[in-house]
Write an enzyme that holds these catalytic residues in place. Structure first.
Site, PDB file in Angstrom:
ATOM      1  CG  HIS A 240      -0.452   0.117   2.526  1.00  0.00           C
ATOM      2  ND1 HIS A 240      -0.247   1.332   3.152  1.00  0.00           N
ATOM      3  CD2 HIS A 240      -0.095  -0.819   3.447  1.00  0.00           C
ATOM      4  CE1 HIS A 240       0.208   1.138   4.378  1.00  0.00           C
ATOM      5  NE2 HIS A 240       0.319  -0.162   4.581  1.00  0.00           N
TER       6      HIS A 240
ATOM      7  CG  ASP B  34       2.698   0.620   7.982  1.00  0.00           C
ATOM      8  OD1 ASP B  34       2.345   0.097   6.910  1.00  0.00           O
ATOM      9  OD2 ASP B  34       1.962   0.703   8.987  1.00  0.00           O
TER      10      ASP B  34
ATOM     11  CD  GLU C  39      -3.088  -1.319   5.107  1.00  0.00           C
ATOM     12  OE1 GLU C  39      -2.951  -2.373   5.744  1.00  0.00           O
ATOM     13  OE2 GLU C  39      -2.802  -0.187   5.598  1.00  0.00           O
ATOM     14  CD  GLU C  40      -2.095   2.504   7.470  1.00  0.00           C
ATOM     15  OE1 GLU C  40      -2.832   1.975   8.334  1.00  0.00           O
ATOM     16  OE2 GLU C  40      -0.881   2.265   7.390  1.00  0.00           O
TER      17      GLU C  40
ATOM     18  CG  ASP D 224       1.514  -3.687   5.401  1.00  0.00           C
ATOM     19  OD1 ASP D 224       2.152  -2.698   5.824  1.00  0.00           O
ATOM     20  OD2 ASP D 224       0.285  -3.662   5.225  1.00  0.00           O
TER      21      ASP D 224
ATOM     22  CG  HIS E  78      -0.062   3.412  12.401  1.00  0.00           C
ATOM     23  ND1 HIS E  78      -1.428   3.290  12.292  1.00  0.00           N
ATOM     24  CD2 HIS E  78       0.447   2.633  11.412  1.00  0.00           C
ATOM     25  CE1 HIS E  78      -1.733   2.475  11.290  1.00  0.00           C
ATOM     26  NE2 HIS E  78      -0.590   2.063  10.752  1.00  0.00           N
TER      27      HIS E  78
END
Length: 363
Positions: free
Chosen positions: A79, A184, A213-214, A236, A328
């Protein structure tokens, strides 16, 4: 266990892929606004595939054709998007209320520099200085609704409600360690771009650089429908939970991935039970070729495999993640050798994958 290398490794991570990763990480591509990343992907992939397109959601879908008809259709997905913020209210003088885009921990936001909008206007997530906070405030993270992005009065007209923002972290390499925002999953994107330069062997190779994707695996769902693959491998990043425990009596039972231990093969997550035939295939090839690997413990979270494996009549799928600390957050930490070992394993898929993998029982 005695291991023997059976296939040549065709690509090594060197200064060029690292520079590409730096460029990808420093670019801004919050979910729903992946334009910068998409441009880099197209620039890098167009001369190494037989065809590519941008679909209605913004995925980049690229294909390397096999020389034979009825070749196995294998999908690789990573992604392009990252977590971030959206400005939702202009309160004047360059002060904006915002909402998170993707999974954001409020504890990590105070006083963080950010880039806002397509021009990367510099701002900061404002916070009270310690002199003005109560003891109670110091003991807890403020709610996001009480935070503001400050771009200064001079930039008040340079951004607007609806603009995206993300952390202003710059990529760094320190020896074998890589630091940056959006590792990520820009490391997954860089991996697929490197893989696209290799000979596809007997496979029809389908590369999906996905969006959103998130926000719920949205791009992967339509990409898999378009491609109709026979098997899928999702690349990923997964959290490395390998820091010393604050409580010595607390057992680490979550994720259990470690930096430096190789690619993490998923058994299951919140959205997918990985196809056991693909797991066995990956373990066999890694073991026979001296590639270190680890299992990502079943638990929460998920990858694009969650949308791909239930597409059409079902797609045998498995996720392979590069471990990284501080997911994140404004900066992630990954290891160069984990990236290389992941690429080595993926290269073996190109040379070894065939329909016999799926011709046996799932159990």
């Amino acid at each position: 266990m005695t291991t023997q290398k059976t296939s040549p490794r065709k690509s090594r991570i060197n200064q060029v892929p690292v520079k590409l990763l730096e460029r990808l990480c420093n670019a801004v591509g919050v979910s729903g606004a992946e334009d910068e990343i998409r441009s880099i992907v197209i620039e890098q992939v167009k001369d190494h595939v037989d065809e590519y397109k941008v679909d209605a959601l913004g995925n980049v879908l690229a294909v390397k054709h096999a020389k034979s008809k009825d070749a196995l259709r294998v999908m690789f997905a990573a992604h392009m998007d990252e977590v971030g913020f959206m400005l939702v209210e202009d309160e004047g003088e360059g002060i904006f209320a915002f909402e998170p885009v993707g999974g954001i921990d409020p504890r990590q936001l105070l006083a963080k520099p950010v880039f806002v909008g397509k021009d990367h206007v510099e701002g900061v997530i404002g916070s009270k200085p310690i002199h003005l906070t109560s003891q109670e405030e110091r003991g807890s993270a403020p709610a996001i609704k009480n935070l503001r992005i400050d771009v200064s009065p001079g930039n008040a007209k340079a951004v607007k409600v609806g603009d995206y923002a993300t952390y202003a972290t710059r990529f760094q390499r320190n020896g074998k360690s890589l630091f940056g925002k959006a590792i990520d999953d820009r490391m997954g994107v860089a991996t697929l771009l490197d893989l696209a330069r290799l000979n596809p062997g007997k496979l029809e190779v389908l590369f999906a650089f996905t969006v959103q994707e998130e926000l719920g695996l949205r791009g992967a769902r339509v990409a898999a429908y378009d491609f109709a693959p026979e098997m899928a491998f999702v690349i990923d990043s997964t959290p490395a939970f390998d820091l010393p425990m604050l409580d010595e009596e607390t057992e680490n039972t979550l994720y259990n991935c470690r930096l430096g231990a190789g690619p993490a093969i998923y058994l299951a997550d919140a959205g997918t039970i990985s196809d056991p035939r693909l797991i066995r295939f990956l373990v066999k090839e890694a073991s026979e070729n001296s590639i270190p690997y680890q299992f990502r413990q079943p638990g929460g979270g998920g990858t694009d495999a969650g949308a791909i494996h239930v597409n059409r009549a079902g797609v045998p799928s498995v996720s392979i993640s590069i471990p990284g600390r501080y997911a994140h957050s404004p900066v992630l930490h990954a290891k160069l050798q984990d990236w290389q070992n992941t690429l080595d394993l993926l290269q073996l898929i190109l040379t070894k994958a065939d329909r016999s993998i799926l011709a046996v029982d799932r159990s």
